[in-house]
Enzyme design. Structure first.
Site, short mmCIF file in Angstrom:
data_model
loop_
_atom_site.label_atom_id
_atom_site.label_comp_id
_atom_site.label_asym_id
_atom_site.label_seq_id
_atom_site.Cartn_x
_atom_site.Cartn_y
_atom_site.Cartn_z
N CYS A 71 0.87 -1.18 0.00
CA CYS A 71 0.00 0.00 0.00
C CYS A 71 0.90 1.23 0.00
O CYS A 71 1.62 1.48 0.97
CB CYS A 71 -0.91 0.00 1.22
SG CYS A 71 -1.93 1.48 1.37
N CYS B 244 -5.29 5.67 -3.78
CA CYS B 244 -4.54 4.42 -3.82
C CYS B 244 -3.16 4.75 -4.38
O CYS B 244 -3.03 5.11 -5.56
CB CYS B 244 -5.25 3.38 -4.69
SG CYS B 244 -4.33 1.82 -4.85
#
Length: 283
Positions: A76, A224
């Site tokens: 991430c 994201c």
């Protein structure tokens, strides 16, 4: 059992951070992620990120991330910047940090107050690296994806986790109910046996993209980081965006800057912020 947590976010991509450097990964963290990520009913988040002891010599910590549905993700980009900010403010006040992840070791450099740059490693557009099946070996610069009742011209890019990038014809990118109507058909598409994150992008110009994302295991999120990296990488492969020049990606929660270098290494720069700290009861 009562646990302490820190709520952090990068451009609105928010996680519950647990300091596990002394205790190691909690046994029931996947279940906690499902329970605590519920917005309006609990803390609310895109998942839980655990800051664990380093896995390799010389590293400062290991990041383990769990999505809102309890599944574990490998990487991430927004999360790893927040891990760096947490470490910087909790005993590792260094301008360069090494963080282990399931997608490999990442170097983070502090750019200023609450700003970090992550070396994300090399992108790959090869089918085996996503993985993707039934689309050839790659590079997956243009592949046909059948989803939501139509055919889409998509690019497949791995940033250590899988991404499907779709160019959108105008600035009215799908979000909310519109995105929820098509996102799951990509996420669970038969072409992607391990699921996929899907980015819908509008190209403003060669150095400015607008993006919305449906994340594997979490649904729509405000941002994201790996998705922004994958989107710029896909546009580099399509000859739209340049190499070695920062490209600004506008997301629901803010802006990230992505540089795809000539050797396919990707740099991700952006904010990492603490929202609040607290305690919560878990089973």
């Amino acid at each position: 059992m009562r646990i302490s947590f820190t709520k952090m976010h990068g451009c609105g991509n928010d996680y519950i951070y647990l300091d596990c450097r002394q205790t190691g990964l909690p046994e029931h963290v996947a279940d906690w992620s499902v329970k605590l990520s519920r917005r309006h009913f609990s803390v609310g988040a895109d998942g839980i990120i655990c800051i664990c002891p380093p896995s390799t010599p010389g590293a400062d910590a290991t990041m383990r991330m769990f999505n809102a549905d309890g599944s574990e993700g490998k990487m991430c980009g927004n999360g790893v910047r927040c891990v760096a900010e947490f470490l910087y403010t909790h005993g590792a006040e260094k301008d360069s940090l090494e963080i282990d992840t399931l997608a490999g070791r990442k170097t983070l450099r502090r750019l200023g107050e609450g700003q970090w740059q992550a070396e994300m490693g090399c992108f790959s557009a090869m089918a085996a690296d996503l993985p993707a099946v039934g689309v050839g070996e790659g590079p997956l610069v243009h592949m046909t994806v059948e989803a939501a009742g139509r055919s889409w011209d998509a690019a497949g890019v791995s940033m250590g986790n899988p991404h499907c990038v779709v160019e959108w014809p105008d600035e009215n990118l799908p979000t909310g109910m519109d995105l929820a109507a098509i996102g799951p058909d990509f996420e669970k598409n038969k072409l992607f046996p391990e699921g996929v994150n899907t980015e819908f992008i509008y190209v403003r110009d060669a150095t400015h993209l607008k993006m919305r994302v449906w994340e594997r295991g979490s649904g729509e999120t405000m941002a994201c980081g790996t998705g922004a990296c994958a989107s710029v990488s896909a546009m580099v492969l399509r000859g739209v965006c340049p190499r070695d020049v920062p490209v600004e990606v506008e997301l629901l929660g803010g802006k990230l800057n992505i540089t795809v270098r000539s050797d396919d290494h990707v740099l991700l720069s952006g904010p990492a912020e603490t929202a609040f700290t607290g305690e919560v009861e878990v089973d």
